[in-house]
Scaffold this active site. Structure first.
Site, PDB file in Angstrom:
ATOM      1  N   GLU A 125      11.480   9.602  36.036  1.00 17.28           N
ATOM      2  CA  GLU A 125       9.947  10.124  35.904  1.00 17.28           C
ATOM      3  C   GLU A 125       9.179   8.871  36.486  1.00 17.28           C
ATOM      4  O   GLU A 125       9.193   7.958  36.111  1.00 17.28           O
ATOM      5  CB  GLU A 125       9.765  10.848  34.604  1.00 17.28           C
TER       6      GLU A 125
ATOM      7  N   CYS B  78       2.455   4.863  36.704  1.00 20.65           N
ATOM      8  CA  CYS B  78       3.519   4.155  35.926  1.00 20.65           C
ATOM      9  C   CYS B  78       4.823   4.714  36.624  1.00 20.65           C
ATOM     10  O   CYS B  78       5.337   6.051  36.392  1.00 20.65           O
ATOM     11  CB  CYS B  78       3.379   4.644  34.544  1.00 20.65           C
TER      12      CYS B  78
ATOM     13  N   CYS C 242      17.817   2.679  29.974  1.00 22.59           N
ATOM     14  CA  CYS C 242      17.607   1.355  29.648  1.00 22.59           C
ATOM     15  C   CYS C 242      18.520   0.917  28.557  1.00 22.59           C
ATOM     16  O   CYS C 242      18.752   1.361  27.455  1.00 22.59           O
ATOM     17  CB  CYS C 242      16.215   1.065  28.929  1.00 22.59           C
TER      18      CYS C 242
ATOM     19  N   CYS D 276      15.465  -0.356  22.250  1.00 21.26           N
ATOM     20  CA  CYS D 276      14.268  -0.608  21.272  1.00 21.26           C
ATOM     21  C   CYS D 276      14.319   0.661  20.330  1.00 21.26           C
ATOM     22  O   CYS D 276      14.554   1.782  20.728  1.00 21.26           O
ATOM     23  CB  CYS D 276      12.947  -0.615  21.981  1.00 21.26           C
TER      24      CYS D 276
ATOM     25  N   CYS E 120      11.993   4.036  21.372  1.00 23.31           N
ATOM     26  CA  CYS E 120      11.795   4.256  22.731  1.00 23.31           C
ATOM     27  C   CYS E 120      12.788   5.223  23.248  1.00 23.31           C
ATOM     28  O   CYS E 120      14.106   5.108  23.265  1.00 23.31           O
ATOM     29  CB  CYS E 120      11.746   3.121  23.486  1.00 23.31           C
TER      30      CYS E 120
ATOM     31  N   GLY F 235      13.013   1.886  31.702  1.00 24.13           N
ATOM     32  CA  GLY F 235      13.725   0.776  32.194  1.00 24.13           C
ATOM     33  C   GLY F 235      13.188  -0.383  31.985  1.00 24.13           C
ATOM     34  O   GLY F 235      11.995  -0.513  31.555  1.00 24.13           O
ATOM     35  N   GLU F 236      14.001  -1.578  31.884  1.00 21.64           N
ATOM     36  CA  GLU F 236      13.365  -2.814  31.723  1.00 21.64           C
ATOM     37  C   GLU F 236      13.445  -3.503  33.061  1.00 21.64           C
ATOM     38  O   GLU F 236      14.552  -4.118  33.779  1.00 21.64           O
ATOM     39  CB  GLU F 236      14.502  -3.515  30.553  1.00 21.64           C
TER      40      GLU F 236
ATOM     41  N   SER G 189       5.723  -4.866  33.169  1.00 23.35           N
ATOM     42  CA  SER G 189       5.951  -5.021  31.461  1.00 23.35           C
ATOM     43  C   SER G 189       7.377  -5.279  31.322  1.00 23.35           C
ATOM     44  O   SER G 189       8.280  -4.696  31.616  1.00 23.35           O
ATOM     45  CB  SER G 189       5.657  -3.486  30.778  1.00 23.35           C
TER      46      SER G 189
ATOM     47  N   SER H 164       6.056  -7.004  25.871  1.00 22.88           N
ATOM     48  CA  SER H 164       5.924  -5.837  24.845  1.00 22.88           C
ATOM     49  C   SER H 164       6.355  -6.740  23.572  1.00 22.88           C
ATOM     50  O   SER H 164       7.892  -6.957  23.250  1.00 22.88           O
ATOM     51  CB  SER H 164       7.217  -4.841  24.956  1.00 22.88           C
ATOM     52  N   LEU H 165       5.471  -7.023  22.815  1.00 23.16           N
ATOM     53  CA  LEU H 165       5.643  -7.981  21.620  1.00 23.16           C
ATOM     54  C   LEU H 165       5.892  -7.019  20.416  1.00 23.16           C
ATOM     55  O   LEU H 165       7.023  -7.119  19.722  1.00 23.16           O
ATOM     56  CB  LEU H 165       4.419  -8.938  21.371  1.00 23.16           C
ATOM     57  N   HIS H 166       5.094  -6.210  20.013  1.00 26.61           N
ATOM     58  CA  HIS H 166       5.259  -5.290  18.937  1.00 26.61           C
ATOM     59  C   HIS H 166       5.541  -5.457  17.668  1.00 26.61           C
ATOM     60  O   HIS H 166       5.633  -4.787  16.833  1.00 26.61           O
ATOM     61  CB  HIS H 166       6.456  -4.069  19.498  1.00 26.61           C
TER      62      HIS H 166
ATOM     63  N   ASN I 297       3.458   7.393  20.756  1.00 23.33           N
ATOM     64  CA  ASN I 297       3.661   8.676  21.198  1.00 23.33           C
ATOM     65  C   ASN I 297       4.980   9.213  20.459  1.00 23.33           C
ATOM     66  O   ASN I 297       5.865   8.733  20.694  1.00 23.33           O
ATOM     67  CB  ASN I 297       3.906   8.788  22.736  1.00 23.33           C
TER      68      ASN I 297
ATOM     69  N   CYS J 166       7.327   6.950  27.817  1.00 25.07           N
ATOM     70  CA  CYS J 166       8.401   6.960  29.033  1.00 25.07           C
ATOM     71  C   CYS J 166       9.768   7.729  28.401  1.00 25.07           C
ATOM     72  O   CYS J 166       9.965   7.634  27.095  1.00 25.07           O
ATOM     73  CB  CYS J 166       8.755   5.544  28.608  1.00 25.07           C
TER      74      CYS J 166
HETATM   75  N1  SAH Z   1      11.012  -1.872  29.524  1.00 24.31           N
HETATM   76  C1  SAH Z   1       9.589  -2.339  29.629  1.00 24.31           C
HETATM   77  C2  SAH Z   1       8.735  -1.493  30.326  1.00 24.31           C
HETATM   78  C3  SAH Z   1       9.073   0.116  29.992  1.00 24.31           C
HETATM   79  S1  SAH Z   1       8.221   0.413  28.311  1.00 24.31           S
HETATM   80  C4  SAH Z   1       9.091  -2.945  28.255  1.00 24.31           C
HETATM   81  O1  SAH Z   1       9.588  -2.466  27.268  1.00 24.31           O
HETATM   82  O2  SAH Z   1       8.123  -3.515  28.265  1.00 24.31           O
HETATM   83  C5  SAH Z   1       6.684   0.023  28.434  1.00 24.31           C
HETATM   84  C6  SAH Z   1       5.719   0.207  27.052  1.00 24.31           C
HETATM   85  O3  SAH Z   1       5.904   1.321  26.474  1.00 24.31           O
HETATM   86  C7  SAH Z   1       6.548  -0.669  26.241  1.00 24.31           C
HETATM   87  O4  SAH Z   1       5.432  -1.709  25.794  1.00 24.31           O
HETATM   88  C8  SAH Z   1       7.237   0.035  25.240  1.00 24.31           C
HETATM   89  O5  SAH Z   1       7.639  -0.593  24.092  1.00 24.31           O
HETATM   90  C9  SAH Z   1       6.171   1.361  25.268  1.00 24.31           C
HETATM   91  N2  SAH Z   1       6.645   2.381  24.528  1.00 24.31           N
HETATM   92  C10 SAH Z   1       8.127   2.955  24.640  1.00 24.31           C
HETATM   93  N3  SAH Z   1       8.149   3.919  23.766  1.00 24.31           N
HETATM   94  C11 SAH Z   1       6.748   4.363  23.559  1.00 24.31           C
HETATM   95  C12 SAH Z   1       6.234   5.471  22.694  1.00 24.31           C
HETATM   96  N4  SAH Z   1       7.080   6.434  22.285  1.00 24.31           N
HETATM   97  N5  SAH Z   1       4.856   5.333  22.477  1.00 24.31           N
HETATM   98  C13 SAH Z   1       4.210   4.413  22.966  1.00 24.31           C
HETATM   99  N6  SAH Z   1       4.633   3.348  23.597  1.00 24.31           N
HETATM  100  C14 SAH Z   1       5.886   3.632  23.925  1.00 24.31           C
HETATM  101 FE1  SF4 Z   2      13.768  -0.338  27.227  1.00 26.62          FE
HETATM  102 FE2  SF4 Z   2      11.259  -0.948  27.068  1.00 26.62          FE
HETATM  103 FE3  SF4 Z   2      11.977   1.530  26.062  1.00 26.62          FE
HETATM  104 FE4  SF4 Z   2      12.740  -1.191  25.007  1.00 26.62          FE
HETATM  105  S1  SF4 Z   2      10.732  -0.339  25.133  1.00 26.62           S
HETATM  106  S2  SF4 Z   2      14.209   0.463  25.338  1.00 26.62           S
HETATM  107  S3  SF4 Z   2      12.772  -2.374  26.994  1.00 26.62           S
HETATM  108  S4  SF4 Z   2      12.024   0.813  28.163  1.00 26.62           S
END
Ligand code: SAH
Ligand code: SF4
Length: 341
Positions: free
Chosen positions: A89, A102, A109, A113, A116, A156-157, A188, A211-213, A287, A330
């Site tokens: 998507e 995006c 992936c 995480c 996600c 995806g990463e 990202s 993506s530090l988080h 989200n 995502c």
């Molecule tokens: N894999 C890469 C890029 C795709 S994810 C990464 O992790 O950076 C893009 C961003 O969306 C990342 O920062 C991820 O942590 C965040 N993300 C994933 N699921 C989410 C959700 N449900 N709500 C908000 N952000 C989310």
């Molecule tokens: Fe993959 Fe990024 Fe989602 Fe982590 S946040 S599972 S790296 S898409």
């Protein structure tokens, strides 16, 4: 047969040169593909018949299909079906300054995480450069828009599909390709340290987001498995090296999860971690999805977190929420069953 959208212009040039054909033909082919958007080699009328035949023998002009489209006032979401029937998507976001898209970089992936949707579905395979390029081409054609910026933040990463991402970046940045300025493109990553190092040598001025988080290993280990491979110290060191080498500001993404990483202590710890670095923090409203327990932080928590960073000299912004009503996070559309409809 190779999809012609897989080829950055330099690869097309070497293909031509091997056949003793002048390299400027690559520019013409690019114009047909990305400016005139033709769907067959026969339409490339300023090329010699022999070259058209040679192109046909070696390449095809591939396609992807729009399966589902969801729309709200600020966003538009597409679910695409690839030639092998896998689904991915892309989300279109309308800003005052232009339209950003995006895109997805893999099918699923492997980073897993905890919060996600994309990570819930194991990686099936990497996307080819063409399959990422085609997400943009299809959207421009379908929505009659010109995309002004691109973020690789879909499923995806990207740094787990590094070589294809580099080709994709070259194609969309090419003045005869989609001509999207490097400063309008963001990649990202969840923090694949060796690839961050490699990316610091890539000549285009693409933005990097991390993506530090979480501000410490204890929390990050719980929500991002990758942290067990590359700890926060290793990651921060790599970001510092990247900044020193490229002189570019890095974005730090921080998704706000209630009771997990949104306390005042976390905010102060984050300040300490990032102090003095040329970064800015983007706080992301989570989200929520039906598959996970995680909740988005309250407005009060988010504001407090924001203020602590702000008062302590860290540049911080809050990401606007796009189309949460249309499952815009995502992987959500795909995870809702769109993937195997
Ligand atoms: N894999 C890469 C890029 C795709 S994810 C990464 O992790 O950076 C893009 C961003 O969306 C990342 O920062 C991820 O942590 C965040 N993300 C994933 N699921 C989410 C959700 N449900 N709500 C908000 N952000 C989310
Ligand atoms: Fe993959 Fe990024 Fe989602 Fe982590 S946040 S599972 S790296 S898409």
């Amino acid at each position: 047969m190779t999809n012609i959208y897989d080829l950055p212009k330099d690869e097309l040039i070497s293909w031509l040169e091997k056949r003793n054909i002048k390299s400027f033909k690559a520019v013409q082919i690019y114009e047909w593909l990305y400016i005139h958007r033709v769907k067959s080699f026969d339409e490339m009328t300023n090329l010699k018949k022999e070259l058209i035949e040679e192109l046909k023998k070696n390449f095809r002009i591939g396609d992807i299909e729009i399966k589902v489209k969801e729309e709200c006032d600020t966003a538009l979401k597409y679910l695409f079906e690839l030639e092998d029937k896998n689904r991915i998507e892309a989300v279109v976001m309308k800003h005052d300054y232009g339209i950003s898209v995006c895109v997805s970089s893999q099918i699923g992936c492997n980073m897993g995480c905890a919060f996600c949707e994309s990570g819930r579905l194991k990686k099936i395979r990497d996307l080819n450069p063409s399959e990422i390029v085609l997400q943009l081409l299809k959207i421009e054609e379908d929505a009659h828009i010109k995309i002004s910026s691109v973020v690789i933040m879909g499923i995806g990463e990207p740094f787990d599909n590094y070589d294809n991402i580099i080709k994709f970046l070259k194609i969309i940045n090419d003045p005869k390709g989609l001509a999207i300025g490097a400063r309008h493109i963001t990649v990202s990553t969840s923090g694949l340290v060796p690839k961050i190092k490699e990316f610091s040598n890539f000549p285009l001025q693409i933005n990097l987001a991390i993506s530090l988080h979480a501000p410490n290993d204890e929390i990050r280990n719980k929500i991002m498995k990758i942290n067990k491979v590359y700890s926060i110290d290793t990651l921060i060191e790599a970001i510092k090296e990247y900044i020193a080498k490229t002189n570019r500001r890095v974005t730090i993404e921080y998704v706000m999860l209630e009771g997990v990483n949104d306390s005042r202590e976390c905010a102060y710890e984050l300040v300490k971690l990032l102090k003095g670095m040329n970064v800015y923090v983007n706080l992301i409203p989570y989200n929520e999805t039906s598959h996970f327990e995680f909740k988005k932080s309250s407005t009060k928590r988010k504001d407090e977190f924001f203020e602590i960073l702000n008062k302590n000299g860290i540049t911080v912004t809050v990401r606007r929420e796009f189309g949460s009503g249309i499952s815009a996070a995502c992987g959500q559309l795909r995870a809702q069953g769109g993937a195997n409809e």
